[in-house]
Design a protein around this motif. Structure first.
Motif, PDB file in Angstrom:
ATOM      1  N   ALA A 105       0.684  -1.200  -0.073  1.00  0.00           N
ATOM      2  CA  ALA A 105       0.044  -0.067   0.016  1.00  0.00           C
ATOM      3  C   ALA A 105       0.946   1.273  -0.015  1.00  0.00           C
ATOM      4  O   ALA A 105       0.630   2.292  -0.886  1.00  0.00           O
ATOM      5  CB  ALA A 105      -1.008   0.002   1.170  1.00  0.00           C
ATOM      6  N   ALA A 106       1.904   1.196   0.638  1.00  0.00           N
ATOM      7  CA  ALA A 106       2.702   2.313   0.672  1.00  0.00           C
ATOM      8  C   ALA A 106       3.386   2.636  -0.279  1.00  0.00           C
ATOM      9  O   ALA A 106       3.641   3.703  -1.000  1.00  0.00           O
ATOM     10  CB  ALA A 106       3.808   2.311   2.040  1.00  0.00           C
ATOM     11  N   VAL A 107       3.979   1.658  -1.140  1.00  0.00           N
ATOM     12  CA  VAL A 107       4.654   1.619  -2.175  1.00  0.00           C
ATOM     13  C   VAL A 107       3.726   1.964  -3.452  1.00  0.00           C
ATOM     14  O   VAL A 107       4.099   2.926  -4.325  1.00  0.00           O
ATOM     15  CB  VAL A 107       5.653   0.328  -2.505  1.00  0.00           C
ATOM     16  CG1 VAL A 107       6.050   0.544  -4.076  1.00  0.00           C
ATOM     17  CG2 VAL A 107       6.627   0.202  -1.404  1.00  0.00           C
ATOM     18  N   LYS A 113       2.829   8.630  -7.343  1.00  0.00           N
ATOM     19  CA  LYS A 113       3.418  10.024  -7.424  1.00  0.00           C
ATOM     20  C   LYS A 113       4.852   9.909  -7.962  1.00  0.00           C
ATOM     21  O   LYS A 113       5.562  11.074  -8.252  1.00  0.00           O
ATOM     22  CB  LYS A 113       3.565  10.512  -5.827  1.00  0.00           C
ATOM     23  CG  LYS A 113       2.269  10.757  -5.143  1.00  0.00           C
ATOM     24  CD  LYS A 113       2.704  11.039  -3.661  1.00  0.00           C
ATOM     25  CE  LYS A 113       1.369  11.163  -2.765  1.00  0.00           C
ATOM     26  NZ  LYS A 113       1.859  11.416  -1.523  1.00  0.00           N
ATOM     27  N   SER A 114       5.195   8.762  -8.676  1.00  0.00           N
ATOM     28  CA  SER A 114       6.376   8.431  -9.242  1.00  0.00           C
ATOM     29  C   SER A 114       7.567   8.652  -8.331  1.00  0.00           C
ATOM     30  O   SER A 114       8.536   9.093  -8.450  1.00  0.00           O
ATOM     31  CB  SER A 114       6.864   9.226 -10.468  1.00  0.00           C
ATOM     32  OG  SER A 114       5.718   9.048 -11.435  1.00  0.00           O
ATOM     33  N   ALA A 115       7.271   8.531  -7.004  1.00  0.00           N
ATOM     34  CA  ALA A 115       8.298   8.665  -5.907  1.00  0.00           C
ATOM     35  C   ALA A 115       9.050   7.401  -5.344  1.00  0.00           C
ATOM     36  O   ALA A 115       9.788   7.395  -4.285  1.00  0.00           O
ATOM     37  CB  ALA A 115       7.801   9.527  -4.947  1.00  0.00           C
ATOM     38  N   ALA A 116       8.433   6.067  -5.772  1.00  0.00           N
ATOM     39  CA  ALA A 116       9.057   5.195  -5.077  1.00  0.00           C
ATOM     40  C   ALA A 116      10.462   4.630  -5.591  1.00  0.00           C
ATOM     41  O   ALA A 116      10.766   4.832  -6.846  1.00  0.00           O
ATOM     42  CB  ALA A 116       8.044   3.793  -5.405  1.00  0.00           C
ATOM     43  N   THR A 117      11.204   4.217  -4.457  1.00  0.00           N
ATOM     44  CA  THR A 117      12.577   4.093  -4.812  1.00  0.00           C
ATOM     45  C   THR A 117      12.817   2.475  -5.406  1.00  0.00           C
ATOM     46  O   THR A 117      12.070   1.764  -5.095  1.00  0.00           O
ATOM     47  CB  THR A 117      13.632   4.289  -3.773  1.00  0.00           C
ATOM     48  OG1 THR A 117      13.093   3.150  -2.680  1.00  0.00           O
ATOM     49  CG2 THR A 117      13.260   5.547  -3.147  1.00  0.00           C
ATOM     50  N   VAL A 118      14.044   2.301  -5.959  1.00  0.00           N
ATOM     51  CA  VAL A 118      14.271   0.879  -6.411  1.00  0.00           C
ATOM     52  C   VAL A 118      14.158  -0.115  -5.189  1.00  0.00           C
ATOM     53  O   VAL A 118      13.722  -1.306  -5.359  1.00  0.00           O
ATOM     54  CB  VAL A 118      15.799   0.933  -7.499  1.00  0.00           C
ATOM     55  CG1 VAL A 118      15.883  -0.434  -7.373  1.00  0.00           C
ATOM     56  CG2 VAL A 118      15.426   1.693  -8.402  1.00  0.00           C
ATOM     57  N   LEU A 121      10.801  -0.939  -3.914  1.00  0.00           N
ATOM     58  CA  LEU A 121       9.947  -1.828  -5.175  1.00  0.00           C
ATOM     59  C   LEU A 121      10.464  -3.303  -4.963  1.00  0.00           C
ATOM     60  O   LEU A 121       9.970  -4.304  -4.859  1.00  0.00           O
ATOM     61  CB  LEU A 121      10.219  -1.485  -6.675  1.00  0.00           C
ATOM     62  CG  LEU A 121       9.512  -0.106  -6.810  1.00  0.00           C
ATOM     63  CD1 LEU A 121       9.947   0.516  -8.305  1.00  0.00           C
ATOM     64  CD2 LEU A 121       8.032  -0.193  -6.779  1.00  0.00           C
ATOM     65  N   ARG A 122      12.001  -3.246  -4.719  1.00  0.00           N
ATOM     66  CA  ARG A 122      12.746  -4.522  -4.571  1.00  0.00           C
ATOM     67  C   ARG A 122      12.335  -5.246  -3.291  1.00  0.00           C
ATOM     68  O   ARG A 122      11.986  -6.515  -2.999  1.00  0.00           O
ATOM     69  CB  ARG A 122      14.224  -4.452  -4.421  1.00  0.00           C
ATOM     70  CG  ARG A 122      14.918  -5.732  -4.320  1.00  0.00           C
ATOM     71  CD  ARG A 122      16.469  -5.659  -4.074  1.00  0.00           C
ATOM     72  NE  ARG A 122      16.804  -5.142  -5.394  1.00  0.00           N
ATOM     73  CZ  ARG A 122      17.601  -4.092  -5.469  1.00  0.00           C
ATOM     74  NH1 ARG A 122      18.215  -3.276  -4.480  1.00  0.00           N
ATOM     75  NH2 ARG A 122      17.881  -3.704  -6.842  1.00  0.00           N
ATOM     76  N   THR A 123      12.097  -4.385  -2.086  1.00  0.00           N
ATOM     77  CA  THR A 123      11.497  -5.054  -0.943  1.00  0.00           C
ATOM     78  C   THR A 123      10.140  -5.378  -1.024  1.00  0.00           C
ATOM     79  O   THR A 123       9.844  -6.452  -0.476  1.00  0.00           O
ATOM     80  CB  THR A 123      11.752  -3.853   0.235  1.00  0.00           C
ATOM     81  OG1 THR A 123      12.874  -3.543   0.318  1.00  0.00           O
ATOM     82  CG2 THR A 123      11.096  -4.462   1.662  1.00  0.00           C
ATOM     83  N   VAL A 124       9.326  -4.599  -1.560  1.00  0.00           N
ATOM     84  CA  VAL A 124       7.973  -5.236  -1.811  1.00  0.00           C
ATOM     85  C   VAL A 124       8.042  -6.657  -2.737  1.00  0.00           C
ATOM     86  O   VAL A 124       7.314  -7.521  -2.059  1.00  0.00           O
ATOM     87  CB  VAL A 124       7.220  -4.280  -2.502  1.00  0.00           C
ATOM     88  CG1 VAL A 124       6.303  -4.633  -3.885  1.00  0.00           C
ATOM     89  CG2 VAL A 124       5.810  -3.652  -1.447  1.00  0.00           C
ATOM     90  N   ASN A 125       8.784  -6.742  -3.430  1.00  0.00           N
ATOM     91  CA  ASN A 125       8.913  -7.910  -4.574  1.00  0.00           C
ATOM     92  C   ASN A 125       9.374  -9.040  -3.733  1.00  0.00           C
ATOM     93  O   ASN A 125       8.889 -10.327  -3.760  1.00  0.00           O
ATOM     94  CB  ASN A 125       9.654  -7.604  -5.777  1.00  0.00           C
ATOM     95  CG  ASN A 125       8.968  -6.949  -6.771  1.00  0.00           C
ATOM     96  OD1 ASN A 125       7.678  -6.880  -6.840  1.00  0.00           O
ATOM     97  ND2 ASN A 125       9.723  -6.225  -7.490  1.00  0.00           N
ATOM     98  N   LEU A 126      10.351  -8.916  -2.852  1.00  0.00           N
ATOM     99  CA  LEU A 126      10.992  -9.901  -2.133  1.00  0.00           C
ATOM    100  C   LEU A 126       9.971 -10.435  -0.830  1.00  0.00           C
ATOM    101  O   LEU A 126       9.845 -11.579  -0.735  1.00  0.00           O
ATOM    102  CB  LEU A 126      12.133  -9.432  -1.415  1.00  0.00           C
ATOM    103  CG  LEU A 126      13.322  -9.305  -2.186  1.00  0.00           C
ATOM    104  CD1 LEU A 126      14.642  -8.564  -1.553  1.00  0.00           C
ATOM    105  CD2 LEU A 126      13.930 -10.428  -2.832  1.00  0.00           C
ATOM    106  N   LEU A 127       9.268  -9.481  -0.309  1.00  0.00           N
ATOM    107  CA  LEU A 127       8.259  -9.792   0.655  1.00  0.00           C
ATOM    108  C   LEU A 127       6.934 -10.790   0.103  1.00  0.00           C
ATOM    109  O   LEU A 127       6.604 -11.626   0.681  1.00  0.00           O
ATOM    110  CB  LEU A 127       7.421  -8.626   1.154  1.00  0.00           C
ATOM    111  CG  LEU A 127       8.201  -7.903   2.280  1.00  0.00           C
ATOM    112  CD1 LEU A 127       7.526  -6.797   2.871  1.00  0.00           C
ATOM    113  CD2 LEU A 127       8.081  -8.995   3.555  1.00  0.00           C
TER     114      LEU A 127
END
Length: 156
Positions: A105-107, A113-118, A121-127
């Protein structure tokens, strides 16, 4: 001729007696191993109980009754292990699911807003990968429980 016949008869009797003693010794050893496995199971030492059952099956191939009882015990031990695994995995899965939902939700909000960092994004994918892996383990353990219970019902 009579001496040879007598010698052959004595030899045969001796062999039969030794074979009988060997079988009794094997059944005694199998019984001891079975009791040891039951004790280990009762103490919650599931891996030791499985190892003892494997030892019984390997070293006492002719102790049929003990092997039958060991098979039932083996199923009970495996059922208990699977149930414990489901419980442990479920606890972790719930925590990871919660973390993933919050992070996603946070990401997503940052992504709009095009403000998500790499890194985010990586952390969300790993989770998500971790959650999916835990779900797979959970499903496999549940299937194992269902299969063992089915087998136990069939053998009644």
């Amino acid at each position: 001729m009579k001496a040879r016949l007598f010698t052959a008869a004595v030899t045969l009797c001796a062999m039969l007696t030794m074979a009988g003693c060997g079988e009794n010794a094997m059944e005694k050893k199998a019984g001891e191993l079975l009791e040891q496995a039951k004790t280990e199971y009762g103490n919650g030492e599931l891996k030791k109980a499985l190892a003892t059952i494997d030892s019984l099956r390997k070293n006492c191939p002719e102790a049929i009754e003990a092997r039958k009882q060991a098979l039932k015990l083996y199923q009970e031990v495996e059922l208990k292990r699977a149930q414990m695994n489901v419980e442990a995995v479920d606890t972790v899965l719930q925590r990871v699911e919660r973390e993933y939902t919050e992070m996603e939700a946070a990401v997503d909000a940052l992504r709009e807003k095009s403000a998500a960092t790499v890194e985010q994004l990586r952390t969300v994918n790993l989770l998500r990968v971790k959650r999916d892996s835990l779900k797979t383990v959970f499903d496999v353990e549940c299937a194992k429980i269902k299969y063992i219970k089915k087998k136990m019902e069939e053998e009644k």
